[in-house]
Design a protein around this motif. Structure first.
Motif, PDB file in Angstrom:
ATOM      1  N   UNK A   1      -8.098  -6.468  11.857  1.00  0.00           N
ATOM      2  CA  UNK A   1      -7.531  -7.236  12.968  1.00  0.00           C
ATOM      3  C   UNK A   1      -6.033  -7.407  12.788  1.00  0.00           C
ATOM      4  N   UNK A   2      -5.593  -7.453  11.543  1.00  0.00           N
ATOM      5  CA  UNK A   2      -4.172  -7.593  11.210  1.00  0.00           C
ATOM      6  C   UNK A   2      -3.988  -7.096   9.788  1.00  0.00           C
ATOM      7  N   UNK A   3      -2.719  -6.904   9.400  1.00  0.00           N
ATOM      8  CA  UNK A   3      -2.467  -6.426   8.042  1.00  0.00           C
ATOM      9  C   UNK A   3      -1.285  -7.155   7.420  1.00  0.00           C
ATOM     10  N   UNK A   4      -1.428  -7.448   6.144  1.00  0.00           N
ATOM     11  CA  UNK A   4      -0.343  -7.934   5.300  1.00  0.00           C
ATOM     12  C   UNK A   4       0.096  -6.733   4.493  1.00  0.00           C
ATOM     13  N   UNK A   5       1.362  -6.313   4.637  1.00  0.00           N
ATOM     14  CA  UNK A   5       1.718  -4.961   4.224  1.00  0.00           C
ATOM     15  C   UNK A   5       3.114  -4.897   3.615  1.00  0.00           C
ATOM     16  N   UNK A   6       3.261  -4.081   2.574  1.00  0.00           N
ATOM     17  CA  UNK A   6       4.567  -3.877   1.944  1.00  0.00           C
ATOM     18  C   UNK A   6       5.436  -3.006   2.838  1.00  0.00           C
ATOM     19  N   UNK A   7       6.729  -3.299   2.858  1.00  0.00           N
ATOM     20  CA  UNK A   7       7.662  -2.489   3.629  1.00  0.00           C
ATOM     21  C   UNK A   7       7.644  -1.059   3.124  1.00  0.00           C
ATOM     22  N   UNK A   8       7.641  -0.101   4.050  1.00  0.00           N
ATOM     23  CA  UNK A   8       7.595   1.306   3.693  1.00  0.00           C
ATOM     24  C   UNK A   8       6.912   2.104   4.789  1.00  0.00           C
ATOM     25  N   UNK A   9       6.559   3.347   4.481  1.00  0.00           N
ATOM     26  CA  UNK A   9       5.933   4.218   5.475  1.00  0.00           C
ATOM     27  C   UNK A   9       4.640   3.634   6.017  1.00  0.00           C
ATOM     28  N   UNK A  10       3.923   2.879   5.196  1.00  0.00           N
ATOM     29  CA  UNK A  10       2.648   2.314   5.642  1.00  0.00           C
ATOM     30  C   UNK A  10       2.818   1.399   6.853  1.00  0.00           C
ATOM     31  N   UNK A  11       3.988   0.787   7.007  1.00  0.00           N
ATOM     32  CA  UNK A  11       4.193  -0.074   8.174  1.00  0.00           C
ATOM     33  C   UNK A  11       4.210   0.737   9.461  1.00  0.00           C
ATOM     34  N   UNK A  12       4.726   1.962   9.394  1.00  0.00           N
ATOM     35  CA  UNK A  12       4.686   2.828  10.568  1.00  0.00           C
ATOM     36  C   UNK A  12       3.250   3.243  10.861  1.00  0.00           C
TER      37      UNK A  12
END
Length: 373
Positions: free
Chosen positions: A258-269
């Protein structure tokens, strides 16, 4: 070819699809990972040798990384390839490309170094080091052309890999998640240094969320080399029984959440292409942050915000990346279905903008470079 870390391996693997179609008898070798290996790439060193970020972290591995680059350069100068392709990893690749180009080896760099966001002094080094740059964002070729750098837009390979309408129900079934559960994807990074500085903060945030939303499920996609370390940190945070760690499968996890807590980087794209609301966070060694922060040219760090030219998702960096702040930002998304719908529309438009036949466009550009040797 040289590809650094997980995202570079992914990009290079997709590029190899186009090159192998154009030149079926082509051979490729250098530094790469499993995605490249599946396309017949011969890895003299694994790509995770270059998966280091931050000044202090690089210093710890400096001697080994410089030694690898020197050995690779000597090997390529002795047995010259038809072309060298550096995939991302600009701190490693641009110096290597400069030496190879000076020796008459055509050099292509895939993924324009983000001179529009960090370190504009790299422009001269790019011009000196490369014959052509393959850009994954549409505004980059014009920017590089102003500095006399040949470049072409090839689209972002991830846009082809991720469906325009992800199937949440199918992804949940594959991961064994209840169809009606609230699911948070937790991505603390694909580098050991990121896990070191981020994982405990992320899991402490999850602990706060668990207290307020007892039914929430937490899923962490981990690369095999980091799975055990992530499990240890989850146990230290008292979350071992609440967090589901899966090996790889990050796309499935992002599709399911439903949502993500995510490190800055390619994964955010990737999260943006899955049309998921996110909270971007990052923390690194304090000295690395102090050295890097003044080099920022834009107010945004996360790729979705950079591409949309505004803060469409929150960013919590360094001291702001507290467990409480992260938990509150996640809860704010879950309480705002109207904002999520608007974000989904924005990310869908972004997906269309990045969607191109990247493997073929890469092969077209490379063919022109080879013809102009």
């Amino acid at each position: 070819m040289v590809a650094g870390e997980t995202s570079g391996d992914l990009l290079a693997g997709l590029m190899l699809d186009g090159l192998k179609t154009r030149w079926p008898d082509m051979s490729s070798a250098g530094i790469g990972g499993p995605q490249m290996g599946r396309r017949g790439f011969e890895a003299w060193w694994p790509s995770d040798k270059l998966a280091v970020r931050g000044y202090v972290e690089v210093l710890r591995h400096y001697r080994e990384i410089v030694g690898i680059r020197r050995q690779l350069r000597d090997r390529l100068l002795q047995d010259k390839p038809d072309v060298f392709i550096g995939v991302d990893a600009p701190d490693f690749n641009l110096d290597l490309e400069a030496d190879l180009k000076a020796a008459g080896i055509p050099c292509v760099h895939f993924v324009a170094p983000s001179v529009w966001a960090w370190r504009p002094e790299r422009v001269e080094k790019i011009r000196r080091s490369t014959d052509h740059v393959l850009c994954i964002f549409p505004f980059e070729p014009e920017l590089l052309a102003r500095h006399g750098i040949s470049a072409s837009y090839v689209g972002h390979p991830l846009a082809n890999m991720i469906p325009l309408q992800p199937d949440r129900a199918d992804a949940r079934a594959a991961l064994g998640l209840p169809a009606d559960a609230e699911v948070l994807a937790v991505l603390p990074g694909s580098r050991a240094s990121e896990v070191q500085y981020l994982a405990r903060r992320f899991f402490d945030a999850c602990k706060l969320l668990r207290a307020e939303r007892p039914g929430m499920r937490f899923v962490v996609p981990a690369i095999p080399a980091l799975r055990e370390r992530i499990a240890q940190v989850a146990a230290q945070a008292g979350m071992a029984e609440s967090i589901q760690i899966v090996e790889g499968r990050s796309h499935q996890v992002l599709a399911a959440c439903d949502a993500t807590l995510i490190a800055s980087g390619t994964a955010t794209l990737e999260a943006a292409l899955f049309k998921r609301p996110m909270v971007i966070a990052y923390n690194m060694h304090w000295l690395s942050w102090r050295l890097m922060a003044p080099k920022r040219l834009q107010p945004w760090v996360g790729l979705p915000n950079i591409l949309c030219r505004e803060f469409v998702v929150p960013e919590l960096l360094q001291d702001q990346a507290t467990p409480r702040a992260m938990a509150d930002a996640v809860l704010a998304w879950l309480a705002s279905p109207g904002k999520i719908a608007a974000l989904t529309e924005r990310f869908t438009a972004l997906h269309h903008e990045l969607l191109r036949d990247t493997p073929t466009l890469c092969a077209d550009a490379l063919q022109k470079v080879l013809e102009n040797r």
